[in-house]
Design an enzyme around this catalytic site. Sequence first.
Site, PDB file in Angstrom:
ATOM      1  CG  MET A   1      -1.935  -1.129   1.222  1.00 42.18           C
ATOM      2  SD  MET A   1      -3.175  -0.933  -0.105  1.00 42.18           S
ATOM      3  CE  MET A   1      -2.679  -2.278  -1.196  1.00 42.18           C
ATOM      4  CG  HIS A   2       3.829   1.489  -3.082  1.00 41.81           C
ATOM      5  ND1 HIS A   2       5.092   1.182  -2.623  1.00 41.81           N
ATOM      6  CD2 HIS A   2       3.506   0.506  -3.967  1.00 41.81           C
ATOM      7  CE1 HIS A   2       5.521   0.066  -3.203  1.00 41.81           C
ATOM      8  NE2 HIS A   2       4.570  -0.355  -4.023  1.00 41.81           N
TER       9      HIS A   2
END
Length: 305
Positions: free
Chosen positions: A233-234
């Site tokens: 989940m950058h």
Amino acid sequence: MSRTPIILDTDPGIDDAVAIAAALFAPQLDLKLLTTVAGNVSVEKTTRNALQLMHFWHKDIPVAQGAATPLVRKLRDAAYVHGESGMEGYAFVDHQRQPLDKPASQAIYECLNASPEAITLVAIGPLTNIALLLTQYPQCKAKIKRLVIMGGSAGRGNFTPNAEFNIAIDPEAAARVFESGLEIVMCGLDVTNKAMLSPAYLEQLPSLNQTGKMLHALFSHYRSGSMVTGLRMHDLCAIAWLVKPELFVVKPCFVAVEIHGEFTSGTTVVDIEGRFERQPNAQVALDLDVDGFQAWVAQVLALAP
């Protein structure tokens, strides 16, 4: 509880969709404006995706369309990660929503000007819109509390061996932003590669709520990890830092953006040891409490409809 007013500049993008959800439903945040930029896919598609998400969540947050290309380069997108539309996998319903009739940089400037307090900018795509804002409206810096970005890396890259995608797509814009004198918090690959949603959590998402069902459908087409090994989940890290900064280890560093070189363009040179003897221009996130991050994600997504 005092809520932090934010403007979110984004290129949705599947992990952007999760970050937008957190920006909307984390009770500590007050999302004032959503702006779009070309990055993961074209700006027409990122704008359409942003409007679809606002309609899905029945939110009236204004959306302004931004830059269609980097400052001086041709666009290279990430459809190979997010699918051709940028948000493959879920059938959003039709709607009549339209973006504001003004470019993103103007919309950001007007939002900043109208606010009685300084606003935090959050940029989770290429930094083209932010660079244009600072160039066209240099006086706006007094109304920006800080800029929190998802981008860069103190180590390896994910687009080239040394460059992270958001910075590599428009390194000239990134260089302009890092040289601007703004207070910058950089959440790069050093933490975002650790920001995983576990397979066990992903499996139970459809039973969480309608948002969980939608995100699970998108995740089945997301190629930053897998449903079996976990998904990165950058972009969510930028929102997480705003709400739960204690989850991050940050260090003030001088950061330079390389704009030249066939093999080095887009590299963020992070001087962790202070060898350049330059004043730090960013707070760089270098480590993450993964268990704490996962617990916070579960909490905030449970607040979504």
